[in-house]
Design an enzyme around this catalytic site. Sequence first.
Site, mmCIF file in Angstrom:
data_model
loop_
_atom_site.group_PDB
_atom_site.id
_atom_site.type_symbol
_atom_site.label_atom_id
_atom_site.label_comp_id
_atom_site.label_asym_id
_atom_site.label_seq_id
_atom_site.Cartn_x
_atom_site.Cartn_y
_atom_site.Cartn_z
ATOM 1 N N GLY A 116 0.815 -1.214 0.000
ATOM 2 C CA GLY A 116 0.000 0.000 0.000
ATOM 3 C C GLY A 116 0.844 1.257 0.000
ATOM 4 C CG ASP A 117 3.557 4.304 1.306
ATOM 5 O OD1 ASP A 117 4.193 4.842 0.376
ATOM 6 O OD2 ASP A 117 3.085 4.955 2.258
ATOM 7 C CG ASP A 118 7.026 4.966 -1.643
ATOM 8 O OD1 ASP A 118 6.219 5.239 -2.557
ATOM 9 O OD2 ASP A 118 7.429 5.795 -0.810
#
Length: 503
Positions: free
Chosen positions: A273-275
């Site tokens: 859900g992120d980098d």
Amino acid sequence: MASPMLKLNASPLLLQLLRWVCVVVLAASLGTTVVSGRHHSSAASSSSGSTGQSMYLAPSCRSHTASLADFGGVGDGTTSNTAAFRSAVEHLSQYSGDGGAMLYVPAGKWLTGPFNLTSHFTLFLHSDAVILGSQNISEWPVIAPLPSYGRGRDHAGGRYASLIGGSNLTDVVITGNNGTIDGQGAMWWSKFKSSKLKYTRGYLIELMWSDTVFISNVTLLNSPAWNIHPVYSSNVVVQWVTILAPTHSPNTDGINPDSCTNVRIEDCYVVSGDDCVAIKSGWDEYGISYNMPSQHIVVRRLTCVSPTSATIAIGSEMSGGVSDVRAEDIVAVDTESAVRIKTAVGRGAYVRDVFARRMTLTTMKRVFWMTGDYKSHPDDGYDPNAIPVVENISYQDVVATGVYKEAARLEGIDGAPFKGICIANVTAELSKSKKYPWMCTAVEGVSAANVSPAPCEALQQNKDGECPFPTDTLPIDDVAVQQCAYDVPAPAAEAAAAAGPKA
Ligand SMILES: *[C@@H]1O[C@H](CO)[C@@H](O)[C@H](O)[C@H]1NC(C)=O
Ligand SMILES: *[C@@H]1O[C@H](CO)[C@@H](O)[C@H](O)[C@H]1NC(C)=O
Ligand SMILES: *[C@@H]1O[C@H](CO)[C@@H](O)[C@H](O)[C@H]1NC(C)=O
Ligand SMILES: *[C@@H]1O[C@H](CO)[C@@H](O)[C@H](O)[C@H]1NC(C)=O
Ligand SMILES: *[C@@H]1O[C@H](CO)[C@@H](O)[C@H](O)[C@H]1NC(C)=O
Ligand SMILES: *[C@@H]1O[C@H](CO)[C@@H](O)[C@H](O)[C@H]1NC(C)=O
Ligand SMILES: *[C@@H]1O[C@H](CO)[C@@H](O)[C@H](O)[C@H]1NC(C)=O
């Protein structure tokens, strides 16, 4: 010339050559591989019996092996093993000066709160071992914020400990036959989203001030926040690791080297859900005063799925500086961007010498993205004159399809443009044609003719041939790994019966 890791290895390696009979030398693509092992049960696990020998690769092998079951561990998914993990590591730390120890996590579901590792130590997960993060918040100690951040990332003040932690360690291995570490993050994500947490969420794995860290052959699921966070550390390898979290889970970054030197991330698969990878070095005035850069970092054969974030991000916390980042053979499916540089006035320091090549990208918002006004400050104490310098950034050999926003959005800082950008051999196929496929402000650089669609004017100064990509190897590329043999401890039930009560 010799890497720090090779030096570190020299003495345990010699010891093993002298002490053990079974030594075979092989050549491996990663360097020298030595097969070594003990054929009798180790002191630590002599009462548990063994079910044969197995092998794994690591920078150094261990003389002692014990099973979590020897320390009262119960792998039923509901009993807390926090005390078992902590006493196992505590007990095995006595061997750190005596050939080191491996803690074997057998098949089973091992619920636990945070525990720390020790030096010359291997945490090994059986293929069906699942370490489950405790859902009981009182099991999660609150620890001090990182000095280079001055506060927790979610909240001012302290932060929950990471599930697997360690500080000031040397020679730590987390590996296995693709066993699982499941943070059971859903509870944390929902409390975070509804502002019910007093402290910043913990990470899945965090090693601080450590040297020689090797994380391989494990699957990480559902971290409360970041997955792997080496910080203030050097000589870190993360290889053959699978990281999975729902694509809308908050801040579930994959691998975040933070103020680290000599890092190699290879053959990892990240859905998050992120980098997927985020290279950092501290936040505004705290990062500037701690002044510890991230440098000499190589990312190879990364596969990333992250619809709301970057394949590889640099920043936004970069106040100790980031330099010499090399990325190649990157595959991304459904991401916001390939490499994204994020910074802001107040961060200070620099991002320089970033090289990426051979990227195959499918479905994305923008291929290239640089942001000079990322904002997000720890507090109002940041220095408005601390202007970050961004320079010498090269991207080449990129094929992107299904680009739904622009080919690139490159936004430097007015009065402090991002310089030395080089772009060559890029094909970005936009899903809808755009009048301005390249949006550029305050950037300077060059591009080759084989960039399509044609870049913004600021980058149109013609470049013959390729952009630079370093031809030397990094010390972290020359790390020697050994083929380590170990006696597989008996399954949990038998071990518990055979071992009886432990003192
Ligand atoms: C783990 O190490 C951190 C940092 O040194 C410390 O704050 C924390 O109390 C330790 N946790 C445990 C369970 O020992
Ligand atoms: C939660 O953890 C605390 C601290 O270890 C313990 O005292 C308490 O009994 C646990 N609660 C439950 C429901 O297991
Ligand atoms: C670890 O090393 C750091 C940096 O040298 C130091 O500030 C810190 O006190 C050490 N922590 C422990 C637990 O020894
Ligand atoms: C680790 O993963 C690699 C690549 O998939 C594999 O070749 C190797 O056998 C694995 N090691 C173990 C101990 O499972
Ligand atoms: C490891 O396990 C994960 C999750 O089950 C799976 O997706 C991945 O393919 C496995 N990796 C290997 C090398 O078997
Ligand atoms: C950019 O990086 C290349 C490759 O390492 C190096 O040769 C060159 O000097 C750097 N250029 C600048 C302006 O720093
Ligand atoms: C351009 O990039 C593609 C994709 O990586 C590669 O196959 C091709 O060889 C490159 N061409 C040149 C001239 O480097």
